[in-house]
Design a protein around this motif. Structure first.
Motif, mmCIF file in Angstrom:
data_model
loop_
_atom_site.group_PDB
_atom_site.id
_atom_site.type_symbol
_atom_site.label_atom_id
_atom_site.label_comp_id
_atom_site.label_asym_id
_atom_site.label_seq_id
_atom_site.Cartn_x
_atom_site.Cartn_y
_atom_site.Cartn_z
ATOM 1 N N THR A 22 0.827 -1.216 0.000
ATOM 2 C CA THR A 22 0.000 0.000 0.000
ATOM 3 C C THR A 22 0.854 1.255 0.000
ATOM 4 O O THR A 22 0.332 2.352 0.121
ATOM 5 N N GLY A 23 2.161 1.114 -0.107
ATOM 6 C CA GLY A 23 3.010 2.305 -0.127
ATOM 7 C C GLY A 23 4.457 1.877 -0.243
ATOM 8 O O GLY A 23 4.737 0.720 -0.549
ATOM 9 N N GLU A 24 5.344 2.815 0.017
ATOM 10 C CA GLU A 24 6.767 2.495 -0.086
ATOM 11 C C GLU A 24 7.202 1.603 1.076
ATOM 12 O O GLU A 24 6.574 1.612 2.125
ATOM 13 N N LEU A 25 8.261 0.855 0.851
ATOM 14 C CA LEU A 25 8.778 -0.013 1.919
ATOM 15 C C LEU A 25 9.400 0.874 3.005
ATOM 16 O O LEU A 25 10.412 1.533 2.791
ATOM 17 N N HIS A 26 8.748 0.863 4.150
ATOM 18 C CA HIS A 26 9.159 1.682 5.288
ATOM 19 C C HIS A 26 10.359 1.023 5.978
ATOM 20 O O HIS A 26 10.525 -0.198 5.909
ATOM 21 N N LEU A 27 11.172 1.819 6.651
ATOM 22 C CA LEU A 27 12.341 1.255 7.323
ATOM 23 C C LEU A 27 11.946 0.179 8.331
ATOM 24 O O LEU A 27 12.633 -0.828 8.476
ATOM 25 N N GLY A 28 10.824 0.408 9.015
ATOM 26 C CA GLY A 28 10.359 -0.570 9.997
ATOM 27 C C GLY A 28 10.066 -1.913 9.332
ATOM 28 O O GLY A 28 10.445 -2.973 9.848
ATOM 29 N N ASN A 29 9.405 -1.863 8.193
ATOM 30 C CA ASN A 29 9.103 -3.110 7.477
ATOM 31 C C ASN A 29 10.367 -3.749 6.926
ATOM 32 O O ASN A 29 10.497 -4.969 6.887
ATOM 33 N N ALA A 30 11.278 -2.909 6.483
ATOM 34 C CA ALA A 30 12.536 -3.447 5.953
ATOM 35 C C ALA A 30 13.268 -4.205 7.060
ATOM 36 O O ALA A 30 13.851 -5.264 6.834
ATOM 37 N N ARG A 31 13.220 -3.662 8.276
ATOM 38 C CA ARG A 31 13.878 -4.353 9.385
ATOM 39 C C ARG A 31 13.174 -5.684 9.694
ATOM 40 O O ARG A 31 13.822 -6.700 9.960
ATOM 41 N N ASP A 70 12.928 -3.075 -3.939
ATOM 42 C CA ASP A 70 13.661 -2.637 -2.736
ATOM 43 C C ASP A 70 14.240 -3.824 -1.968
ATOM 44 O O ASP A 70 15.361 -3.761 -1.468
ATOM 45 N N LEU A 71 13.467 -4.896 -1.889
ATOM 46 C CA LEU A 71 13.968 -6.081 -1.176
ATOM 47 C C LEU A 71 15.159 -6.685 -1.911
ATOM 48 O O LEU A 71 16.128 -7.124 -1.290
ATOM 49 N N ARG A 72 15.065 -6.674 -3.238
ATOM 50 C CA ARG A 72 16.190 -7.195 -4.036
ATOM 51 C C ARG A 72 17.418 -6.323 -3.823
ATOM 52 O O ARG A 72 18.529 -6.803 -3.692
ATOM 53 N N TRP A 73 17.170 -5.021 -3.812
ATOM 54 C CA TRP A 73 18.282 -4.082 -3.613
ATOM 55 C C TRP A 73 18.946 -4.318 -2.255
ATOM 56 O O TRP A 73 20.177 -4.279 -2.138
ATOM 57 N N ARG A 274 17.852 4.964 -0.751
ATOM 58 C CA ARG A 274 18.498 4.424 -1.944
ATOM 59 C C ARG A 274 18.700 5.525 -2.985
ATOM 60 O O ARG A 274 19.783 5.657 -3.562
ATOM 61 N N ASP A 275 17.654 6.323 -3.191
ATOM 62 C CA ASP A 275 17.744 7.376 -4.204
ATOM 63 C C ASP A 275 18.802 8.418 -3.852
ATOM 64 O O ASP A 275 19.380 9.039 -4.738
ATOM 65 N N SER A 276 19.027 8.650 -2.570
ATOM 66 C CA SER A 276 20.039 9.664 -2.262
ATOM 67 C C SER A 276 21.445 9.061 -2.193
ATOM 68 O O SER A 276 22.397 9.756 -1.856
ATOM 69 N N GLY A 277 21.563 7.784 -2.511
ATOM 70 C CA GLY A 277 22.905 7.207 -2.664
ATOM 71 C C GLY A 277 23.370 6.363 -1.491
ATOM 72 O O GLY A 277 24.523 5.937 -1.450
ATOM 73 N N TYR A 278 22.479 6.134 -0.524
ATOM 74 C CA TYR A 278 22.897 5.252 0.567
ATOM 75 C C TYR A 278 23.113 3.853 0.012
ATOM 76 O O TYR A 278 22.442 3.419 -0.908
ATOM 77 N N ARG A 279 24.055 3.157 0.572
ATOM 78 C CA ARG A 279 24.357 1.789 0.173
ATOM 79 C C ARG A 279 23.471 0.826 0.963
ATOM 80 O O ARG A 279 23.235 1.030 2.168
ATOM 81 N N ALA A 280 23.033 -0.225 0.289
ATOM 82 C CA ALA A 280 22.195 -1.221 0.966
ATOM 83 C C ALA A 280 22.923 -1.789 2.189
ATOM 84 O O ALA A 280 22.314 -1.986 3.248
#
Ligand code: GLU
Length: 475
Positions: A22-31, A70-73, A274-280
């Motif tokens: 329902t939206g962008e992958l939030h940091l909380g969900n990524a964790r 995003d998950l692949r990244w 990711r867009d601002s250049g942070y590394r995965a």
């Protein structure tokens, strides 16, 4: 099984990440995804990706595609998912309606659920009345004991029904949470809850629990906001005789001010970083430390993280997202970049048409001093643009060094090309200067700045003839 055993080698372990697109992958969900991935990898088990897209209005294909990307990244590869079916799927809830309907009918046959004809308006009125008299709001049971005839009558009036789970009375529901330890709930505190909406679609409690069982999920790590859902889901699984996974509820991520991480704290989605250049690697290393303690220091790869991951080390206290910490991981990740990756990472900050060896020389020169690709842009201008002007302070240092200093430097540059050692020794021989008195005027004349990346590689990155030109300006 205790929680530490859950972290050991056990190929039977199956975990999953179950985002709603329902939206962008939030940091909380990524964790959450990371922790489930690590738990499966550590055990030598399987990590599944299930898309919870039953909310047709809010779920969008574009969001789904973005989440997968995003998950692949982040390199959180899944063993099975919507793009990698394995026979235990489909891995999109929107394609599992028939399965939910079957289980719902099974519950209906054993009268573990009943149709509820209460309208949203009636439910809201009851809720307010309960809150008004200081009671916790829960379903009052209006439709619990309707006779078959009453139900038929309502249907004939054209009323549509949700399906409610008949929560048994006087029962204690207990489980050991992987993070919070033993939990105990009284069934009498849980109102009969909806498992099927009036439009026939499965409600979250239901589809989520069924899928975990059907997909063989053994361990569920998810946000603390789901803790109160767990007793309901255990009741559903018990009624259906399905296997219950172990649950662990992970504390929320807070901003530096202690409020749940949200837009007002700045970037909160994986995509923004990711867009601002942070590394995965940087993002994943910070997320790994949010709410999980381990003795492992330094930048870890996913394999090392998996070895160090233990659900028993997940803290109950909320974790604070820390932009400075993330920057520190980013620095470390950038410094370790192999040349080909560094080149790609800095691509947007490179001048068009630059040859391969010139590109490599530039990247090698600036990489130790950049945290984000945009930090390289000023150096791109300094190195490839016109000779940079000096601030008055720099100008006076250069003037003080004197014409002879720069005449010797320019001449050495003309004969040695871009070799700093040769230039410096020629100037030293001509003027007797050393240390900062030697190097600072050179740096200023060459770059216009008194600080920055190491001078020798910067010189190597300069187009042929530039060093001589810049030095000769002050001769
Ligand atoms: N789709 C749910 C969410 O995103 C999943 C909850 C769970 O992991 O069980 O919150």
């Amino acid at each position: 099984m205790d929680s530490s055993a859950a972290a050991g080698f056990d190929p039977g372990v199956v975990t999953r990440f179950a985002p709603s697109p329902t939206g962008e992958l939030h940091l909380g969900n990524a964790r959450t995804a990371l922790f489930n991935y690590l738990l499966a990898r550590r055990a030598g088990g399987r990590f599944l990706l299930r898309i919870e897209d039953t909310d047709a209005q809010r779920s969008q294909e574009s969001h789904l595609a973005a989440v997968l990307e995003d998950l692949r990244w982040l390199r959180l590869d899944w063993n099975a998912g919507p793009d990698r079916e394995d026979g235990r799927g489909p891995y999109r809830q929107s394609q599992r309606g028939a399965l939910y309907a079957g289980f719902s009918e099974a519950l209906e046959r054993q009268e573990a659920v009943y149709p509820c004809f209460c309208t949203p308006l009636e439910l809201e009125a009851a809720r307010r009345a309960q809150l008004g008299s200081g009671r916790p709001p829960r379903y009052t049971g209006t439709c619990r004991a309707l006779s078959q005839e009453q139900r038929r009558g309502k249907r004939e009036q054209g009323l549509s029904a949700t399906m409610r789970f008949r929560v048994p009375t006087g029962k204690r529901i207990e489980f050991v949470d992987l993070v919070h330890g033993p939990q105990s709930f009284l069934s009498d505190d849980i109102g009969d809850f909806v498992i099927r909406r009036a439009d026939g679609t499965a409600a979250f409690f239901f589809s989520n629990a069924i899928d975990d069982a059907e997909m063989g999920v053994t361990h569920v790590l998810r946000g603390e906001d789901h803790l109160a859902n767990t007793p309901r889901q255990l009741l559903i699984l018990e009624a259906l005789g399905l296997r219950q996974p172990r649950y662990g509820h992970v504390s929320l991520i807070l901003g530096a001010d202690g409020a749940p991480l949200s837009k007002r704290h700045g970037a909160t989605s994986v995509r923004e970083y990711r867009d601002s250049g942070y590394r995965a690697e940087a993002l994943v290393n910070h997320l790994f430390r949010l709410g999980h303690s381990s003795g492992e220091h330094g930048l870890l790869d996913l394999e090392a993280m998996a070895q160090a991951f233990d659900p028993a080390h997940l803290g109950r206290a909320s974790a604070h997202f820390d932009a400075q910490q993330l920057r520190a991981w980013q620095k470390e990740a950038v410094h370790r970049l192999p040349m080909d990756e560094a080149r790609a990472w800095l691509a947007a900050s490179l001048p068009a048409g630059l040859g391969e060896s010139a590109t490599d020389a530039f990247v090698a020169a600036v990489l130790p001093n950049v945290v984000l690709p945009e930090d390289a842009r000023p150096w791109e201008r300094i190195i490839f643009g016109p000779p940079p002007a000096l601030e008055p302070e720099g100008e006076s240092i250069v003037r003080k060094a004197g014409n002879g200093f720069f005449a010797a430097a320019a001449q050495a540059a003309a004969t040695s090309g871009s070799d700093l050692a040769a230039i410096a020794s020629a100037v030293r021989a001509a003027t007797g200067k050393k240390g900062a008195e030697l190097y600072m005027p050179l740096r200023l004349a060459l770059t216009g700045r008194g600080h920055g990346p190491e001078l020798a590689p910067l010189l190597k990155a300069m187009p042929a003839g530039q060093a001589q030109l810049r030095l000769a300006r002050f001769a």
